[in-house]
Design a protein around this motif. Structure first.
Motif, short mmCIF file in Angstrom:
data_model
loop_
_atom_site.label_atom_id
_atom_site.label_comp_id
_atom_site.label_asym_id
_atom_site.label_seq_id
_atom_site.Cartn_x
_atom_site.Cartn_y
_atom_site.Cartn_z
N ALA A 5 20.91 -8.89 -33.76
CA ALA A 5 19.93 -9.68 -33.02
C ALA A 5 20.35 -11.14 -33.04
CB ALA A 5 18.55 -9.53 -33.64
N LYS A 6 20.28 -11.79 -31.90
CA LYS A 6 20.51 -13.23 -31.81
C LYS A 6 19.16 -13.90 -32.08
CE LYS A 6 22.79 -17.03 -30.81
NZ LYS A 6 23.98 -17.20 -30.03
N VAL A 7 19.12 -14.75 -33.09
CA VAL A 7 17.89 -15.43 -33.48
C VAL A 7 18.06 -16.93 -33.29
CG1 VAL A 7 16.28 -15.86 -35.37
CG2 VAL A 7 17.36 -13.61 -35.16
N VAL A 12 13.79 -13.84 -31.66
CA VAL A 12 14.86 -12.94 -31.22
C VAL A 12 15.05 -13.12 -29.72
CG1 VAL A 12 15.60 -10.54 -31.01
CG2 VAL A 12 14.33 -11.28 -33.05
N THR A 13 16.26 -13.52 -29.33
CA THR A 13 16.55 -13.77 -27.91
C THR A 13 17.45 -12.71 -27.28
OG1 THR A 13 18.43 -15.18 -28.44
CG2 THR A 13 16.27 -16.26 -28.21
N ASN A 14 18.11 -11.91 -28.12
CA ASN A 14 19.03 -10.89 -27.61
C ASN A 14 19.29 -9.88 -28.70
OD1 ASN A 14 20.79 -9.55 -25.92
ND2 ASN A 14 22.38 -11.10 -25.95
N VAL A 15 19.58 -8.65 -28.31
CA VAL A 15 19.98 -7.60 -29.25
C VAL A 15 21.18 -6.88 -28.62
CG1 VAL A 15 19.31 -5.52 -30.50
CG2 VAL A 15 17.60 -7.30 -30.06
N TRP A 34 23.48 -14.59 -35.44
CA TRP A 34 23.48 -13.15 -35.24
C TRP A 34 23.12 -12.50 -36.57
CZ3 TRP A 34 23.44 -10.94 -30.67
CH2 TRP A 34 23.95 -11.64 -29.57
N ILE A 59 13.23 -6.90 -31.83
CA ILE A 59 12.80 -6.78 -30.45
C ILE A 59 12.83 -8.17 -29.82
CG2 ILE A 59 10.86 -6.18 -28.94
CD1 ILE A 59 9.94 -4.25 -31.13
N ILE A 60 13.40 -8.27 -28.63
CA ILE A 60 13.45 -9.56 -27.94
C ILE A 60 12.03 -10.10 -27.81
CG2 ILE A 60 13.98 -10.71 -25.75
CD1 ILE A 60 16.35 -8.75 -25.48
N GLY A 61 11.84 -11.35 -28.20
CA GLY A 61 10.53 -11.98 -28.17
C GLY A 61 9.83 -11.92 -29.51
N GLN A 74 6.12 -9.08 -31.71
CA GLN A 74 5.13 -10.06 -31.24
C GLN A 74 3.72 -9.60 -31.57
OE1 GLN A 74 6.58 -10.07 -27.09
NE2 GLN A 74 6.65 -12.29 -27.31
#
Length: 117
Positions: A5-7, A12-15, A34, A59-61, A74
């Motif tokens: 996951a990109k944090v 989280v902005t991407n997985v 990451w 999860i993104i978001g 979220q």
């Protein structure tokens, strides 16, 4: 293959799915970090009996809490609270266990049965 996951600033902005050994050479100079996540981890339990990783799959978001070392989805409604052990949000009232499907009604603070068409 592993999931990462990109944090950015705790969000989280991407997985992505990638080979773990290539993550050190992965070229991404955008802000953030990451962090490995496990598709098989939910509510602090590994679904296949293995060792859980960071409480939940990213999860993104959602957020990453570095103090808890946990991914947290979220918050779905203002009235829901964080279950500190599972790192998920829970409703103020338990979901009914009668086998029917329900939606949360935030205004009335109640589960409302889904209506068939």
């Amino acid at each position: 293959m592993a999931h990462f996951a990109k944090v950015v600033n705790g969000i989280v902005t991407n997985v992505i799915v990638a080979e773990q050994e290539f993550m050190d050479t992965f070229i991404d100079d955008s802000p953030g970090e990451w962090i490995q996540t496990s598709y098989n981890t939910k509510e602090g339990v590994h679904l296949n009996g293995g060792t859980p990783l960071r409480k939940n799959y990213a999860i993104i978001g959602g957020t990453y809490d570095s103090t808890r070392d946990a991914f947290i989805p979220q918050k779905p409604y203002p009235s829901w609270t964080l279950d500190e052990d599972k790192c998920i949000y829970v409703a103020p009232k338990a979901y009914p266990t009668d086998g029917k499907y329900y939606d949360w009604d935030e205004d009335n603070q109640a589960w409302v049965e889904e209506q068939s068409e």
